[in-house]
Design an enzyme around this catalytic site. Structure first.
Site, mmCIF file in Angstrom:
data_model
loop_
_atom_site.group_PDB
_atom_site.id
_atom_site.type_symbol
_atom_site.label_atom_id
_atom_site.label_comp_id
_atom_site.label_asym_id
_atom_site.label_seq_id
_atom_site.Cartn_x
_atom_site.Cartn_y
_atom_site.Cartn_z
ATOM 1 N N SER A 155 43.933 47.198 56.789
ATOM 2 C CA SER A 155 44.478 48.553 56.713
ATOM 3 C C SER A 155 43.424 49.648 56.832
ATOM 4 O O SER A 155 43.769 50.829 56.962
ATOM 5 C CB SER A 155 45.253 48.727 55.403
ATOM 6 O OG SER A 155 46.368 47.862 55.380
ATOM 7 N N GLU A 210 -3.606 23.099 39.886
ATOM 8 C CA GLU A 210 -2.517 22.496 40.649
ATOM 9 C C GLU A 210 -2.760 21.050 41.073
ATOM 10 O O GLU A 210 -1.825 20.267 41.177
ATOM 11 C CB GLU A 210 -2.235 23.351 41.899
ATOM 12 C CG GLU A 210 -1.687 24.734 41.599
ATOM 13 C CD GLU A 210 -0.302 24.683 40.965
ATOM 14 O OE1 GLU A 210 0.519 23.863 41.413
ATOM 15 O OE2 GLU A 210 -0.057 25.437 40.014
#
Length: 768
Positions: free
Chosen positions: A459, A83
């Site tokens: 509803s 890295e």
């Protein structure tokens, strides 16, 4: 010539001033470093389903903090070799790396980001992963600041303990346990190399999800370890031949992050800081297969809805070298900084035309997207497409693999959804939560919509009204006018509710009014018995009546409920008429197995907690069964191939909220879809079209081994003609017809025999 030199000098100075101003501007907007300087990772906590499957470890993530002085040197060196080999030489920004990156980018080599470990820490703790100039500048400035305030080992400590390494493992200590079942100091050279290779693509190149890619990456890391002197030639040769033995894994991780977070909060409330240090285990009521099915159903439905939306453009546009090998390397580096997803795969376009798109996934696969799946994107694949919306080489997009029946799966280009959804399923007899999904992606948004999103139910509220009127002499066969409300003089009142299709059926039965979700029928039923009666009845189901309106719009669902509240209310219909409370946490134990908390056993279903009568439940159930057999939710019985499905769809005005609440033997469940910032889901959308498919797909496996159960009438019910009634109405005496109500004025709508109402927005009934 002198003029040209002076002009160039002025331009150079101006550019330097502008650059300096930009850096200064962003420098003033940098966050404080408290999250890094006072790093407190979450510690050991495990959360399990009722059937013993691990949901999460260490909260919603697998973590095991290992101080830098306890991390073996070989592990540190291996990660640095891959890295950031110059980590101990630079001051947060690698100028050698910048030169290499610039040279590669200018000469068509591998596009490089030149991010040091310090910059990665800055990005992880403080910034987003979106590749923008602003983020890059802030990342560099934060890296310099981190290097000034922290030592190198402290920065490496943060990186090695915070980095995501796949399988929900954060940090090298947790990853070692997750993949190999052993601590860091017991890792072999080969295992260390495998671990060090994970940061580049932890989701789709780890040894669990992709053994071949992980092996390829491991060999490359071993080569780097040898070339940088971390290992000898002999160690390299031995590690190259060493087989990797992984810890035994379940089929796949159980996606239940919202459940894990609820469990974490429950433990913290009881134990405080000890929750993270005492080896606590939390056992929930969730069933692993139910949860797995619910998660998949919700994501599939949200992705399907997103495919109907306007194209908003690629997630970013990156430059790729022309050389194929260099482009492949560049694509891997670019996607390393972005988050992949289990379904919406991250990809970068290598070639694009209206006839075909070739893309590389974050996992390394090269895939092709056929023209047949891209008709809606044809304009954006043209060379003249705008810079913002065009799909071209270097575009970062989301790809979804759709598997048609009996055909080879197709890859399709899609985009990250903006709509959200929630699902919750309970055992109606005990209130135990069987499955809960609080949103599309917990990592992006931790808000739990299943328990905390108060939305208009539309509803889906109507069954409680219909249940109420049964106690006032109104039976399912009662005729009700589905006609517009009118003033005494025949004019329309100021509040004029409509049906969703703007059509009226005239005189219909109450039963038909429910399964066709007729708004005017519901309003007239509410007017007939009065607001107070209906509100008192609805309270029996455990609904928060403070969140419901005190006017006629109550009949149309303009109040507020959460999916879990609605599920608990529908449980009364599902269990024969008894109130139950949702329960998630069954017990909490410490590291020694001592019980710290245990949920009380479910209360017996008897008259002490009865909410409504068995005969009321039966009549309501017959009406809700019609909703799923020939009404707005008829897809439910047809798809599940069983007749014992009951429920109600719900769609609010302009389809802002879409619902389905329903139940079957042994379960009650609610599905919802909508935007967090309320807006229309689409002109033709509805609860039956959006929420119902989630419900059907989620409960299909839950019901697969449950026999179909007959709905039998309890005492007090008789069958007369083609319908059911209360026994006292065997020979009539109920209200056979509800006529048009009188409306006193055209400005203030009043409810007969009850309180005045204030007109307000209504919820439409759904078309399907």
């Amino acid at each position: 010539m002198l003029t040209l030199i002076l002009l160039l000098g002025v331009l150079l100075v101006a550019a330097l001033v502008a650059a300096g101003g930009t850096v200064l501007w962003y420098g003033l907007d940098l966050p404080a470093l408290d999250k890094a300087t006072d790093y407190k990772p979450r510690e050991h906590m495990q959360v399990y389903t009722a059937d013993g499957v691990e949901i999460a470890q260490f909260g919603t993530e697998r973590r095991m903090y290992v101080p830098i002085d306890k991390i073996p040197q070989r592990v540190r060196d291996a990660v640095l070799a891959v890295e950031d080999a110059e980590f101990y030489e630079h001051n947060g920004i690698s100028f050698k790396g910048l030169v290499r990156a610039a040279k590669a980018n200018l000469t068509g080599g591998v596009t490089q980001g030149a991010s040091t470990i310090t910059q990665q820490v800055a990005r992880t703790f403080f910034l987003s992963t979106r590749r923008t100039a602003e983020r890059k500048i802030k990342e560099a400035l934060l890296a310099l600041k981190l290097e000034r305030e922290l030592g190198k080992d402290q920065i490496l400590d943060l990186y090695l303990n915070q980095i995501f390494l796949g399988q929900r493992a954060y940090g090298v200590g947790a990853a070692a346990m997750v993949y190999f079942g052993k601590p860091l100091d017991q890792l072999t050279v080969a295992e260390t190399a495998m671990l060090a290779g994970l940061p580049q693509n932890p989701i789709h190149a780890n040894p669990v999800s992709s053994p071949e890619r992980a092996r390829k990456r491991q060999l490359w890391v071993l080569g780097r370890m040898k070339s940088t002197g971390v290992i000898t030639e002999a160690q390299f040769n031995a590690a190259e031949k060493e087989p990797i033995h992984l810890r035994s894994f379940p089929l796949q991780d159980l996606a239940a992050q919202h459940v894990a977070e609820m469990a974490r909060r429950a433990v913290v409330e009881r134990l405080g800081d000890k929750a993270y240090t005492s080896g606590v285990k939390v056992y929930t009521s969730v069933l692993s297969e139910d949860q797995r099915g619910a998660h998949a159903a919700l994501r599939s439905a949200v992705i399907a809805h997103e495919r109907k939306q306007e194209w908003r453009g690629p997630e970013s546009q990156e430059g790729l070298p022309e050389d194929a090998v260099e482009a492949d390397k560049a694509a891997s580096l670019i996607m390393k900084e972005l988050r992949d997803d289990e379904d919406l795969r991250l990809g970068i376009v290598l070639a694009a035309s209206p006839g075909e798109v070739i893309a590389k996934l974050a996992s390394g696969e090269i895939i092709k997207v056929r023209a047949a799946t891209m008709r809606w994107l044809r304009n954006y694949l043209a060379p003249e497409a705008s810079a913002k919306l065009g799909i071209r080489r270097g575009s970062v997009v989301r790809l979804y693999q759709q598997a048609p029946v009996n055909k080879t799966p197709d890859w399709i280009i899609t985009q990250w959804p903006q709509a959200e959804a929630a699902f919750v399923a309970l055992n109606p007899a005990t209130g135990r939560i069987r499955a809960l999904v609080g949103g599309f992606d917990f990592n992006r948004n931790q808000f739990n919509r299943a328990t905390s999103a108060l939305r208009q139910p539309g509803s889906a509220i109507k069954p409680f009204l219909y249940s109420a009127v049964l106690e006032h002499g109104i039976m399912p066969e009662t005729l009700v006018d589905d006609l517009p409300l009118l003033n005494p003089d025949g004019t329309l009142p100021s509040w004029n509710p409509q049906n969703s299709d703007n059509k009226f059926a005239g005189e219909i039965t109450m039963r038909e009014g429910l399964f066709r979700s007729k708004n005017l029928v519901s309003v007239r039923l509410l007017q007939e018995i009065g607001l107070t009666q209906v509100r008192n009845w609805m309270a029996r189901f455990g609904l928060d009546m403070k969140a419901q309106p005190s006017d006629l719009t109550l009949a149309l669902g303009t109040g507020s409920v959460t999916p879990t509240q609605l599920a608990a209310a529908y449980a009364v219909f599902a269990n024969g008429g008894y109130r139950v409370s949702p329960v998630l946490i069954e017990r909490i134990v410490d590291a020694d197995g001592a019980v710290l908390f245990k949920a009380p056993p479910p209360p017996a279903l008897n008259n002490s907690n009865r909410a409504i009568s068995a005969r009321n439940v039966f009549l309501t159930n017959t009406m809700l069964r019609d909703v799923t057999s020939r009404g707005t939710a008829e897809l439910a019985q047809r798809r599940l191939r069983r007749s014992d499905i009951y429920g109600k769809t719900g769609t609010t005005n302009d389809a802002v909220d879409a619902w389905f609440a329903g139940y079957a033997p042994g379960l009650v469940a609610v599905a919802w879809m909508g935007y967090d910032e309320p807006r229309s889901l689409g002109e033709r959308e509805s609860g039956g079209g959006l929420a119902l498919p989630i419900w059907i797909d989620a409960v299909a496996s839950m019901l697969s081994t449950v026999p179909v159960q007959t709905l039998n009438p309890p005492p007090g019910i008789v069958s007369v003609g083609s319908d059911w009634r209360y026994a006292e109405y065997t020979n009539g005496g109920f209200k056979e017809r509800i006529g048009p109500p009188k409306i006193e004025t055209s400005t203030v709508l009043t409810v007969p025999l009850d309180t005045p109402v204030v007109p307000r927005a209504i919820a439409a009934s759904e078309p399907r």
